[in-house]
Design a protein around this motif. Structure first.
Motif: not given
Length: 584
Positions: A433-441
């Motif tokens: 659902w969300i960008n992987k960079k946002d999950l990393n963050y």
């Protein structure tokens, strides 16, 4: 110097030193322009005139036996020609076989590169010694590069060295003839700064290749000339100095932001607009000044030009300060990388914050980072959500920070309130659902929360570790229970839950089944079952995010209940970490 069309060789011939004045931008050509320059030369037929364009000079008088000429327009082309000729001559010297050839090359060198002890071009002060020592001479200066323009000069040198090294003597002589014998330029040479300004505006603003910043500079200088009853020299010098400072400041940005974007943000912050005039900000600024002059308000026009250039310089300085900021929330805004709608508010609030340590600005940055993560990252709202309100806020802001805090909180609640934030974090397909960079963050923030609060406490994971693009150290998001586990010989075969359709739909890609991990480690663990990871890897992992997973085992198994329990903790952390002050 006479005006009109000239052979390039006659332009350089004689005791003339070309000078790049301080108000000009530094060398800016990249490989794209260098390739076009060389392709144009290669495609030009020998014995046919080759027009290199128009150059505009301001004659500055004598310095000893040399005439000093300021390059008002054409410095990028002339600098490139000198670099090219310097390396063409060097290459021809390597292949020369007679004294006559050497003498001809000496004359060519004196024409285009260095006449006796005087180089034919003086670059901007901060680049001049580097240009002479490491670009026009054979010294290797890569380790002495200190500015982006020096890097571009060095890359131009390397480009021509590479593209000339395998050419034959005949091929090199053809290129020499095309430049020295058949290249022509149209010369405008004046002795008055105001006249140079007039010519530059009326001949170049309608051409190609100028940035909006260059266009607005030439326009404002031209209109200062038009609106002044007396000599405009003083104001023109002030404007030139300010733009010189702007160019020098921008050189330090290293391409992090487009200069035209800053110009637009400045218009949004400080100029008059009511709808979307900022999309045509250059023309709107021109229209405003032109209207003042045509209605006879010359004094007001000159005052506006003075204030505009002063504020624009401050805006470029402010953007640089923000880039250099060690503010936690400013750094996180850069990590989230959705700054387009926020830049005007950041600029305006930084300028108007008079507190020591920019306390109010820091709070604005925090609210905008919450906005970015909740509205754009987690709720996945469109990129223009709230744009008009945010830009209007920047334009209207006059220093009342309490009102600004309240309005920003209200916008965040409008677009992603606590309930919506939680519901989106609970999305069963969050991984997709969300960008992987946002999950990393997200997990970077959670990791640092654990390091700060869970014994043994350790130093925080740095921004550099989060954003590292090294193939071994780059972070990725890993599923704890994998979709396609490889079967291993273990004491128990029911370590993992059955990955059936229900598990896939409800738990596989949910927040509680995800963790952060370096790609290199992830690849070594990819598709291994949880027991193998935990006993073989996780207890030795560098991340507390992984080390705590054992706490969620359900009778020594990783189950749906484990995922649910961990998800509860992660969401509670998120609701606290990205909470608004009014919600606490």
């Amino acid at each position: 110097m006479d005006n009109g069309e000239k052979k390039l060789s006659s332009l350089f011939d004689g005791r003339t030193i070309f000078n790049i004045p301080e108000y000009q931008r530094a060398y800016a050509w990249s490989e794209v322009q260098l390739r076009e320059f060389l392709d144009d030369l290669n495609n030009q037929k020998l014995n046919r005139s080759y027009f290199l364009g128009t150059v505009l000079f301001e004659e500055k008088g004598l310095e000893g036996n040399y005439e000093i000429i300021d390059i008002v327009d054409g410095q990028q082309r002339l600098t490139t020609i000198i670099i090219f000729m310097s390396h063409l001559i060097t290459r021809l010297r390597e292949l020369s076989s007679t004294d006559e050839e050497e003498e001809n090359l000496d004359l060519l060198y004196e024409t285009y590169v260095k006449h006796r002890k005087q180089y034919k071009l003086r670059a901007l002060e901060e680049d001049n010694d580097f240009f002479h020592s490491y670009i026009l001479e054979s010294k290797d200066g890569e380790s002495f590069i200190r500015t982006p323009s020096q890097r571009r000069l060095y890359e131009a040198k390397a480009f021509f060295s590479k593209n000339l090294e395998n050419l034959s003597k005949d091929q090199l002589n053809v290129l020499k003839s095309k430049v020295d014998e058949f290249s022509r330029v149209l010369v405008y040479s004046v002795k008055d700064t105001a006249e140079a300004t007039l010519i530059f505006e009326t001949t170049n603003d309608r051409g190609k290749g100028l940035t909006n910043l260059e266009k607005i500079k030439s326009f404002l200088m031209y209109k200062s000339y038009i609106a002044s009853d007396e000599s405009p020299e003083r104001l023109l010098k002030t404007i030139r100095t300010r733009f010189s400072d702007i160019y020098k400041e921008y050189e330090q940005f290293n391409g992090k932001i487009e200069e035209d974007s800053i110009l637009q943000y400045h218009f949004i912050c400080h100029e008059r607009w009511s709808s979307k005039e900022y999309q045509q900000h250059v023309q709107e600024t021109k229209n405003y000044v032109n209207n003042l002059i045509t209605t006879g308000n010359n004094t007001e026009a000159l005052k506006y030009i003075g204030e505009y250039t002063h504020q624009l310089k401050e805006t470029f300085y402010t953007v640089h300060e923000i880039f250099q900021s060690n503010s936690r929330y400013v750094r996180e805004l850069f990590i989230l990388n959705r700054l387009g709608n926020f830049w005007p508010l950041l600029i305006k609030s930084y300028k108007l914050d008079q507190t020591e340590g920019k306390v109010n600005f820091e709070k604005i940055a925090k609210l905008l980072s919450i906005y970015s993560f909740r509205v754009y990252a987690i709720k996945q709202s469109r990129g223009n959500t709230g744009q008009s309100k945010l830009l209007n806020l920047a334009n209207d802001f006059n220093g009342n920070f309490d009102d600004l805090f309240f309005t920003l909180e209200s916008l965040i609640k409008e677009y992603c309130n606590e309930k919506s934030f939680k519901e989106n974090l609970l999305h069963p397909d969050l991984y997709n659902w969300i960008n992987k960079k946002d999950l990393n963050y997200f997990f970077w923030k959670y990791e640092n929360y654990l390091r700060k609060n869970i014994q043994p406490k350790t130093s925080s994971m740095s921004e550099a570790e989060l954003t590292n693009n090294n193939s071994k150290l780059k972070l990725s998001i890993e599923h704890i229970a994998c979709q396609n586990p490889r079967k291993l010989i273990v004491n128990q075969t029911d370590i993992l839950p059955e990955i059936d359709e229900e598990f896939k739909e409800k738990y596989l890609h949910s927040l509680g089944n995800l963790t952060i991990d370096p790609i290199s480690a992830n690849s070594s663990k990819n598709n291994l079952d949880f027991e193998s990871k935990n006993n073989g890897y996780f207890l030795k992992a560098p991340f507390k995010t992984q080390n705590e997973l054992e706490d969620y085992l359900d009778n020594n198994k990783w189950t749906a209940n484990s995922i649910i329990d961990r998800q509860v903790k992660l969401i509670n952390f998120a609701l606290e970490e990205w909470a608004l002050e009014s919600s606490k």
